[in-house]
Write a protein that holds these residues in place. Structure first.
Motif, PDB file in Angstrom:
ATOM      1  N   SER A   1       0.830  -1.211   0.000  1.00 18.64           N
ATOM      2  CA  SER A   1       0.000   0.000   0.000  1.00 18.64           C
ATOM      3  C   SER A   1       0.863   1.258   0.000  1.00 18.64           C
ATOM      4  CB  SER A   1      -0.950   0.000   1.206  1.00 18.64           C
ATOM      5  OG  SER A   1      -0.257   0.207   2.424  1.00 18.64           O
ATOM      6  N   GLN A   2       2.025   1.213   0.670  1.00 14.90           N
ATOM      7  CA  GLN A   2       2.931   2.354   0.659  1.00 14.90           C
ATOM      8  C   GLN A   2       3.531   2.549  -0.737  1.00 14.90           C
ATOM      9  OE1 GLN A   2       5.463   1.014   3.879  1.00 14.90           O
ATOM     10  NE2 GLN A   2       4.527   2.450   5.340  1.00 14.90           N
ATOM     11  N   ARG A   3       3.912   1.449  -1.383  1.00 16.38           N
ATOM     12  CA  ARG A   3       4.459   1.538  -2.743  1.00 16.38           C
ATOM     13  C   ARG A   3       3.408   2.082  -3.709  1.00 16.38           C
ATOM     14  NH1 ARG A   3       8.828  -2.976  -4.191  1.00 16.38           N
ATOM     15  NH2 ARG A   3       9.915  -3.107  -2.186  1.00 16.38           N
ATOM     16  N   ASP A   4       2.184   1.628  -3.542  1.00 16.77           N
ATOM     17  CA  ASP A   4       1.089   2.106  -4.387  1.00 16.77           C
ATOM     18  C   ASP A   4       0.876   3.609  -4.200  1.00 16.77           C
ATOM     19  OD1 ASP A   4      -1.129   1.899  -6.178  1.00 16.77           O
ATOM     20  OD2 ASP A   4      -2.483   1.861  -4.462  1.00 16.77           O
ATOM     21  N   ALA A   5       0.973   4.078  -2.937  1.00 20.08           N
ATOM     22  CA  ALA A   5       0.799   5.510  -2.648  1.00 20.08           C
ATOM     23  C   ALA A   5       1.931   6.331  -3.262  1.00 20.08           C
ATOM     24  CB  ALA A   5       0.739   5.736  -1.140  1.00 20.08           C
ATOM     25  N   VAL A   6       3.159   5.823  -3.184  1.00 19.86           N
ATOM     26  CA  VAL A   6       4.309   6.525  -3.777  1.00 19.86           C
ATOM     27  C   VAL A   6       4.124   6.623  -5.290  1.00 19.86           C
ATOM     28  CG1 VAL A   6       6.786   6.417  -4.218  1.00 19.86           C
ATOM     29  CG2 VAL A   6       5.904   5.858  -1.944  1.00 19.86           C
ATOM     30  N   LEU A   7       3.785   5.508  -5.912  1.00 20.85           N
ATOM     31  CA  LEU A   7       3.599   5.482  -7.367  1.00 20.85           C
ATOM     32  C   LEU A   7       2.457   6.411  -7.778  1.00 20.85           C
ATOM     33  CD1 LEU A   7       4.967   3.955  -9.694  1.00 20.85           C
ATOM     34  CD2 LEU A   7       3.153   2.241  -9.550  1.00 20.85           C
ATOM     35  N   PHE A   8       1.377   6.399  -7.006  1.00 24.60           N
ATOM     36  CA  PHE A   8       0.222   7.254  -7.267  1.00 24.60           C
ATOM     37  C   PHE A   8       0.621   8.734  -7.222  1.00 24.60           C
ATOM     38  CE2 PHE A   8      -3.461   9.580  -5.384  1.00 24.60           C
ATOM     39  CZ  PHE A   8      -4.334   9.475  -6.459  1.00 24.60           C
ATOM     40  N   ALA A   9       1.424   9.107  -6.213  1.00 22.98           N
ATOM     41  CA  ALA A   9       1.860  10.494  -6.078  1.00 22.98           C
ATOM     42  C   ALA A   9       2.758  10.917  -7.238  1.00 22.98           C
ATOM     43  CB  ALA A   9       2.602  10.672  -4.755  1.00 22.98           C
ATOM     44  N   LEU A  10       3.607  10.003  -7.704  1.00 19.81           N
ATOM     45  CA  LEU A  10       4.513  10.334  -8.804  1.00 19.81           C
ATOM     46  C   LEU A  10       3.762  10.432 -10.136  1.00 19.81           C
ATOM     47  CD1 LEU A  10       7.571   8.028  -7.961  1.00 19.81           C
ATOM     48  CD2 LEU A  10       7.280  10.436  -7.407  1.00 19.81           C
TER      49      LEU A  10
END
Length: 789
Positions: A228-237
């Protein structure tokens, strides 16, 4: 449902409504401050944490912007201890330095009541720059310099004032927003106005968010990030304009933000060009926390760390040298160009010392008459020269900084007036007023918001006043009904709390997803009732599509909340693995507040107090009850441990002496099996109860034991947390225990052990949420008898 573009009329109504609400809030703060300063004797002001007396000025120096820094401490001549009592002063607060007023003399205390005398010739106003246990530093803006800013009394006090500067900046940014959004055309006529960007258009609902920009190849700096953290990082980028990160308690929100910052500031296939970032937060503590994390990062392979500068009033300057070194003031002082400015600064400080009677050969006597006037003209000239030289130094330091860190408010200061950034990040966005978020937004092209809408919103004084009015209206109606009815109490519905207020429409209060807005479902399930029409309507509202831009009902509606209502859950990503709480402590908030999406990481899901190296016991009972139990509930129902009001009438805060004794006894038991005071926090929703707990327990356990309000504990955690609910009465009134966001904060501070002390017979009648919580405690906690005998 298709997207509805915002019209000029909708935008104008949105801005005008914010102006109205901010004006009410400003008036409420000024009214509260004025009432306290004019009606309270000095001793009461100190008890409320709004004043510090018996202070002496230890040093006067010059800070950034030519501000005069006045350092104050408690000398032994005035006080038996140099330590300050408990107070509410924080960096950025507005304060006044004035003559010390005796707490015993009624005549002197009465002087405070006269507005004309409140600000004497021997007083000055400024901003709290630094605070420690023994020292407070006030930054006095001397743009309109006169001798008053150094002609201060030998013995003085500091009084907290209403913060008008913040409101001025918010009013100004709303004016800017109006001119930019309704100015007509993409090129504003005024060159000083920011450009109309796609970010501003999306935030106002003028256009929909652009589609995500795919990133095929990304390497995470932190290999320990969960999915979920990786998904949030990718989403922000990938988001071109706006991304919201929803971080429930303990889910590593700051951890995720650090990864996003590293990705954005490093050249990589996913980010070809290193970007420039403005990182803001609702409080000094939030941004200092991010700064400390960034400073602790390892040196990259290139061997050169990203240049970071902290602007504003750091809260942790005195405790952390790294934070101090990263401040704009410290960096500006280390540049080559700073040498000339430093010479002027030394002359300026020497002149100020002479004016204060501390210069060489002064022998404690300050110059008077024409000599003083002439010297003060020299000070004005020196200060002007210093500002000019310093301005160039500040511009140089900031232009070289890839990451600038500030609170939302301080990002509107003169230092950043010409600075532009690629990305603006706002932490604790769900605790910040929307208007204050617009201050940094105009400096960037992309925005990332992080927060948790299911924890406490911004503190709004004008809402509290509205609630009190509603309470009085409800009481009047209730009395009229009682005169006309003679039915038994048992047949009457439960009386509403003392903070009763008409609920706003669902569109202004409920978040469209992950909001835990299932109280209706919970209550009907428990009572075995069929789904009601209200329940069906609520379900429809939770799944409806995007909304158009609407004026907020209150200032509690944050930008994070509003964007989710406008664009739906697709505007955000939620972190769903928590690394703080035992699974049983996290179970209830996960089920009710986060729709069962919050899971516990294996590293914390079963940790208990007995796993701490300092705890031990030879008794099996103590092993089970004290060290092996994740949740305990001392139910005072039937004990008649009634609350009492501390203060004037119903407006006073509540306290409960018997609950304090229950807490004290349990604390003794925990200490007996080795749990350290530093591993425990005691919290209560009521300030009067916190004061009572502090006076009872502080002499026994010292400063290591943390005691505070729920609001003050947001963002914090402890191994063991004891919550005193306070409310216990025949009327079944629960006050602001009804606010499930406040209770969500309270119950999610504990890592290994949560203990709740309260009267179930009162609390369970406050709301469907409270009813469900008490029922859950009854079934899942170790329920214990709360009697004191």
């Amino acid at each position: 449902m298709s997207f509805t573009t915002s019209t000029d009329e909708a935008i104008r109504a949105f801005i005008d409504r914010h102006r109205q609400l901010l004006l009410k809030e400003r008036e409420a703060e000024i009214e509260r401050t004025s009432l306290l300063l004019t009606n309270c004797p000095p001793s009461v002001l100190e008890q409320k944490g709004l004043a510090l007396g018996s202070l002496g000025i230890t040093n006067v120096s010059i800070g950034l912007g030519g501000k005069t820094l006045v350092e104050l401490e408690r000398p032994t001549a005035y006080s038996s201890s140099p330590l300050f009592p408990s107070h509410t002063f924080r960096p950025g607060d507005i304060a006044r330095i004035e003559d010390h007023v005796s707490s015993g003399g009624t005549k002197k205390a009465a002087k405070v009541k006269k507005p004309a005398e409140a600000k004497s010739s021997r007083s000055t106003e400024g901003v709290v720059y630094k605070v420690s246990d023994t020292r407070i530093v006030i930054a006095v803006d001397s743009s309109d310099s006169s001798s008053e800013d150094v002609d201060l009394p030998d013995r003085c006090r500091v009084v907290k004032l209403a913060n008008s500067v913040t409101y001025d900046r918010m009013d100004k940014v709303l004016d800017t927003l109006e001119k930019v959004s309704l100015g007509g055309g993409s090129e504003p006529k005024d060159k000083n106005l920011p450009q109309m960007t796609s970010l501003v258009r999306v935030l106002l609902g003028m256009t929909e968010p652009a589609k995500k920009v795919p990133i095929q190849d990304i390497t995470f700096f932190d290999g320990m990030l969960n999915p979920s953290q990786r998904d949030a990082v990718l989403f922000a980028l990938q988001s071109p304009e706006i991304a919201c990160i929803h971080g429930p308690p303990g889910t590593g929100k700051t951890h995720t933000l650090i990864e996003i910052i590293r990705q954005l500031t490093t050249a990589s296939p996913a980010n070809p060009k290193p970007l420039r970032l403005l990182v803001c937060g609702a409080s000094n503590l939030s941004v200092d926390n991010i700064l400390e994390r960034l400073l602790a990062l390892p040196v990259p392979a290139s061997g050169e760390k990203v240049k970071i500068t902290r602007v504003g009033h750091p809260a942790r300057v005195m405790a952390h040298q790294g934070v101090l070194d990263a401040t704009l003031e410290a960096k500006a002082g280390r540049t080559d160009a700073a040498a000339l400015a430093k010479d002027v600064k030394n002359e300026l400080e020497a002149a100020l010392d002479t004016l204060a009677g501390k210069g060489k050969g002064a022998k404690g006597k300050a110059p008077r008459g024409l000599e003083r006037k002439k010297m003060w003209e020299e000070v004005k000239a020196l200060r002007k020269e210093y500002r000019q030289r310093e301005g160039g130094v500040v511009e140089s330091v900031l232009s070289e900084s890839q990451i600038v860190i500030a609170t939302c408010h301080s990002s509107g200061g003169y230092q950043l007036r010409n600075q532009q950034f690629d990305v603006v990040i706002i932490d604790e966005a769900t605790q910040a007023l929307e208007a204050v978020c617009w201050i940094p937004i105009f400096k960037g092209k992309k925005l990332i918001l992080a927060g948790d809408p299911m924890q406490l919103p911004p503190t709004i004084l004008s809402v509290d006043q509205l609630k009190k009015k509603a309470k009085n209206d409800a009481s009047t109606k209730g009395m009229a009904k009682e005169l006309n009815k003679k039915s038994t109490k048992a047949s009457l519905p439960v009386k509403q709390s003392d903070e009763t207020i008409e609920e706003p429409p669902a569109s202004d209060t409920e978040v469209t997803s992950d909001s835990g807005a299932d109280d209706e479902d919970l209550s009907t399930k428990e009572e075995g009732k069929a789904p009601t029409a209200a329940r069906k309507d609520a379900a429809k509202k939770r799944v409806r599509g995007p909304q158009s831009l609407r004026p907020p009902r209150t200032l509690e509606t944050t930008m994070f909340d509003r964007l989710e209502k406008m664009y739906g859950p697709g505007i955000k990503r939620m972190l769903n693995v928590q690394y703080r709480m035992h699974a049983q402590i996290a179970a209830f908030p996960s089920k009710v507040m986060y729709h069962k999406k919050l899971t516990s990481h294996a590293s914390v899901s079963s940790h208990l107090l007995r796993d701490l190296p300092n705890t031990s016991t030879t008794s099996e009972d103590e092993e089970t009850e004290l060290l092996g139990t994740p949740v305990a509930f001392f139910d005072t129902s039937g004990c008649e441990y009634f609350e009492r009001v501390e203060g004037d009438g119903d407006d006073g805060s509540r306290c409960n002496e018997n609950e304090v004794m229950v807490v004290k006894n349990y604390l003794e038991q925990l200490a007996g099996v080795g749990v350290l005071p530093s591993q425990i926090a005691i919290i209560s929703p009521y300030q009067a109860q916190v004061a009572l707990l502090t006076s009872t327990l502080r002499p026994l356990y010292g400063l290591d034991l943390e005691i505070g309000t729920v609001d003050g504990m947001q963002g914090r955690e402890k191994d063991a947390v004891i919550i005193s609910l306070v409310r216990s009465n025949d009327k079944r009134e629960v006050g602001f225990l009804k606010d499930k966001r406040r209770l969500n904060v309270a119950m999610t501070r504990a890592k290994r052990h949560l203990c709740v002390v309260g009267d179930s017979s009162t609390v369970q009648h406050g709301s469907p949420f409270l009813k469900r919580w008490v029922s859950w405690l009854d079934k899942n906690a170790d329920v214990r008898y709360a009697g004191l005998e």
